[in-house]
Scaffold this active site. Structure first.
Site, PDB file in Angstrom:
ATOM      1  N   LYS A 281       0.838  -1.185   0.000  1.00 11.41           N
ATOM      2  CA  LYS A 281       0.000   0.000   0.000  1.00 11.41           C
ATOM      3  C   LYS A 281       0.883   1.249   0.000  1.00 11.41           C
ATOM      4  O   LYS A 281       1.814   1.357   0.787  1.00 11.41           O
ATOM      5  CB  LYS A 281      -0.924  -0.009   1.225  1.00 11.41           C
ATOM      6  CG  LYS A 281      -2.201   0.763   1.039  1.00 11.41           C
ATOM      7  CD  LYS A 281      -3.212   0.467   2.131  1.00 11.41           C
ATOM      8  CE  LYS A 281      -4.539   1.141   1.827  1.00 11.41           C
ATOM      9  NZ  LYS A 281      -5.551   0.904   2.869  1.00 11.41           N
ATOM     10  N   GLU A 366     -19.660  -4.911  10.641  1.00 13.26           N
ATOM     11  CA  GLU A 366     -20.583  -4.105  11.435  1.00 13.26           C
ATOM     12  C   GLU A 366     -21.686  -4.949  12.081  1.00 13.26           C
ATOM     13  O   GLU A 366     -22.121  -4.661  13.202  1.00 13.26           O
ATOM     14  CB  GLU A 366     -21.210  -3.019  10.558  1.00 13.26           C
ATOM     15  CG  GLU A 366     -20.250  -1.916  10.137  1.00 13.26           C
ATOM     16  CD  GLU A 366     -19.419  -2.278   8.914  1.00 13.26           C
ATOM     17  OE1 GLU A 366     -18.581  -1.454   8.504  1.00 13.26           O
ATOM     18  OE2 GLU A 366     -19.607  -3.396   8.363  1.00 13.26           O
ATOM     19  N   ARG A 394     -25.543  -1.439   7.573  1.00 15.66           N
ATOM     20  CA  ARG A 394     -25.203  -2.848   7.430  1.00 15.66           C
ATOM     21  C   ARG A 394     -25.601  -3.680   8.651  1.00 15.66           C
ATOM     22  O   ARG A 394     -25.605  -4.898   8.588  1.00 15.66           O
ATOM     23  CB  ARG A 394     -23.705  -2.990   7.166  1.00 15.66           C
ATOM     24  CG  ARG A 394     -23.203  -2.097   6.055  1.00 15.66           C
ATOM     25  CD  ARG A 394     -21.774  -2.387   5.674  1.00 15.66           C
ATOM     26  NE  ARG A 394     -21.690  -3.602   4.896  1.00 15.66           N
ATOM     27  CZ  ARG A 394     -20.659  -3.925   4.119  1.00 15.66           C
ATOM     28  NH1 ARG A 394     -19.634  -3.094   4.029  1.00 15.66           N
ATOM     29  NH2 ARG A 394     -20.636  -5.045   3.452  1.00 15.66           N
TER      30      ARG A 394
END
Length: 625
Positions: A281, A366, A394
């Site tokens: 990344k 979640e 969610r």
């Protein structure tokens, strides 16, 4: 070179040396644009070679590529005919920061939240098979997304059905923050099993030895489990294979040639497969490599230093929340903070500095966070679940079934509520009132100032039922206030007295209501402003006292349907109180991406638009509906 790329097919005749140069140009473009516009930088820098290899091997748009979350699709946009538009990224009327079907035929599916791509890809693959068509479907999934349970539902279904599809596991060891959990540890062991991958390649080369090569290969291949057990602990690759997937990897995600070989091999297969690609990344920009979390989603910044251009003059709502929660935790050891891979985004990094053992990061899960919080509360703890308002969608079932039906003292802290700005439709928090208002026993609060948020948090420890507190990302000048007096649910605060018009404003709309009142006063319209921070319960005493001569309007940064205005209107109608003349909110549309103030104006929620509409109504013109 980049100016000559108008479609992925312009990549076909390029040498690997040319592709390396092109990758460098793309990285310069990414850094330049994101430093000006803000956006997701680190994930895109890490996916440059991966995206180039995918478009070289597969034939989009005939073949379909779905990016999980979609925040790493910038390179895909650049090489699919949108290079000239790329400077408009995330600006009003410009390119979206996520895949958009309306933007390009190369964007076959819209994403914005994690862990959805495998399910969508399986659906597309099945649509292909039902219609007897022939094309490949590829889901590009980050290793962080695999902390979300939806991925496993899709993997299990795909492996069981044997439907041909390709899952590219873009493994950079991070989602936004470093990944957590057993799966992350599993992938780490897979990464270090490169010895097995190397040994396997050498064994395959035995086939090329005359006479003895083929028999020797068969002997070794027949005992591969034994060989693997010597090199790879506990048969690490068996996880995906047990689900019915062929597994390839791990592969260097910055080596285009190596990835192309794996992708071509996957194309020849008949069933589902997983290709694990190792990327870094922030690759190619030292500031992003050193601080990938900071450059996941970044505001505009100085390229030379990596520091943001517009340093905030005051702390975010999230940091105010986290600092307050930490102070409360000094006296109350029942408090536990929960995040779903958003420690930095929600401000809970501040809480973690003081109470690392009382912060639980569940990964991108979640639903699990909500039900686990219910378990914590049932066990005597006081859990606070911090989540973006758009991601709260969610865990709707878990919020109702596991928390509210049992009347458990779980506090949901909804950051980024309202119109989110440049991230666009998938990140606007405009549906939480409509989700929570119908739920019996749920207390719903929306502070208009930092002091009020502090007071609300302290109040929650005295309550025994579920509570939701919503607030936007940034603290506006009005919100830089000293702590309020102790908060009282069901009590509204009168900020300005008036007799002609009454504005019932919620949260972020309170300062706008005061600005609107100032404009109306200049027109000779006496205006009263109420801070309705207690959305549920409402201030019944105040509603009952409103005179018949007053015009009442509600103001909220939320959808009109199911929002505060509709709730208050029905409440008043049922009791014979004065019914609001109008409700100002987002009306029946998805808000695009762009500058927050521009979007508020587009929705008619800036002070000038609000005042203009109220004046029209007072003149008897209701066409503004």
């Amino acid at each position: 070179m980049l100016e000559k790329i108008h479609s992925p097919r312009d990549l076909d005749g390029m040498s690997y040396e040319q592709l390396d140069r092109l990758a460098g140009e793309i990285r310069k473009t990414l850094i330049s644009t994101v430093s000006s516009n803000g956006g997701h930088l680190a994930s895109n820098l890490g996916a440059v070679e991966l995206t180039l290899a995918l478009h070289r091997v597969f034939r989009m748009p005939t073949d379909k590529i779905i990016f999980d979350v979609g925040h790493q699709s910038y390179v895909h946009k650049i090489i699919t005919g949108r290079y000239e538009q790329f400077p408009t990224l995330r600006s009003y009327g410009g390119l979206s920061g996520f895949p958009k079907r309306s933007e390009s035929i190369y964007d076959c599916f819209e994403t914005g939240h994690a862990s959805t791509a495998i399910s969508a890809a399986l659906g597309m693959a099945r649509a292909r098979d039902y219609q007897n068509e022939d094309y490949d479907v590829i889901a590009v999934v980050g290793d962080g997304a695999l902390t979300g349970g939806m991925c496993y539902e899709a993997l299990n279904d795909a492996g069981n059905s044997k439907t041909k599809m390709i899952v590219i596991l873009n493994d950079n060891e991070m989602s936004i923050a470093p990944n957590v959990g057993a799966l992350s540890q599993y992938l780490t062991r897979l990464r270090i099993s490169a010895g097995w991958q190397s040994a396997k390649q050498h064994v395959r080369h035995l086939n090329q030895i005359p006479l003895i090569g083929r028999p020797l290969y068969k002997v070794i291949h027949g005992t591969k489990k034994m060989v693997r057990s010597l090199i790879v602990k506990d048969n690490e690759t068996g996880f995906f294979e047990a689900l019915g997937f062929n597994y390839y990897g791990p592969i260097n995600g910055h080596d285009i040639e190596e990835m192309e070989k794996a992708f071509r091999q996957a194309r020849k297969g008949k069933g589902p497969c997983v290709i694990q690609v190792l990327t870094k990344k922030g690759y190619g920009y030292d500031k992003a490599e050193e601080r990938p979390e900071a450059f996941h989603g970044t505001p505009p910044f100085y390229v030379e230093t990596g520091y943001r251009i517009d340093k905030p003059a005051s702390p975010s709502w999230g940091h105010i929340m986290a600092d307050t929660l930490a102070e409360m935790s000094v006296k109350d050891n029942r408090i536990v903070a929960i995040t779903a891979a958003m420690k930095l985004g929600t401000g809970l990094d501040h809480f973690a500095e003081r109470f690392p053992d009382r912060l639980i990061d569940v990964g991108i899960a979640e639903e699990h966070a909500a039900t686990m919080a219910a378990g914590l509360a049932a066990g005597g703890m006081r859990p606070y679940v911090a989540v973006y308002a758009s991601f709260f969608q969610r865990c709707y079932d878990q919020m109702i079934h596991d928390v509210c039906m049992q009347n458990l003292p779980v506090v949901f802290l909804l950051d980024r509520s309202g119109i989110g700005g440049e991230d666009g439709q998938t990140h606007h928090g405009l549906f939480d009132f409509s989700m929570a208002l119908p739920i019996p026993g749920m207390t719903i609060l929306a502070p208009s100032s930092s002091g009020e948020l502090i007071s609300m948090l302290q109040w929650t420890l005295e309550q025994e039922g579920p509570c939701l507190i919503r607030y936007p990302k940034s603290v506006k000048p009005f919100s830089q206030s000293a702590p309020c007096s102790p908060f009282t649910a069901g009590k509204w605060q009168e900020l300005k007295k008036g007799s002609d018009v009454i504005l019932l404003a919620v949260g972020s709309m309170v300062p706008r209501a005061l600005d609107t009142a100032e404009i109306l006063e200049q027109k000779g319209i006496s205006t009263e402003v109420l801070n309705c921070s207690s959305v549920k319960p409402v201030d019944e005493k105040y509603l009952a006292s409103i005179p018949d001569t007053a015009q009442v309007y509600t103001l909220e940064e939320h959808m009109l349907t199911g929002g505060f205005g509709e709730y208050v209107s029905r409440y008043c109608a049922d009791r014979g109180y004065v019914i609001p003349t109008g409700c100002f909110a987002v009306k029946g549309c998805y808000i695009p991406h762009g500058d927050h103030e521009r979007l508020m104006q587009e929705a008619g929620l800036n002070a000038e638009s609000l005042a203009k509409d109220i004046i029209r109504r007072r003149k008897g013109d209701i066409s503004c509906e």
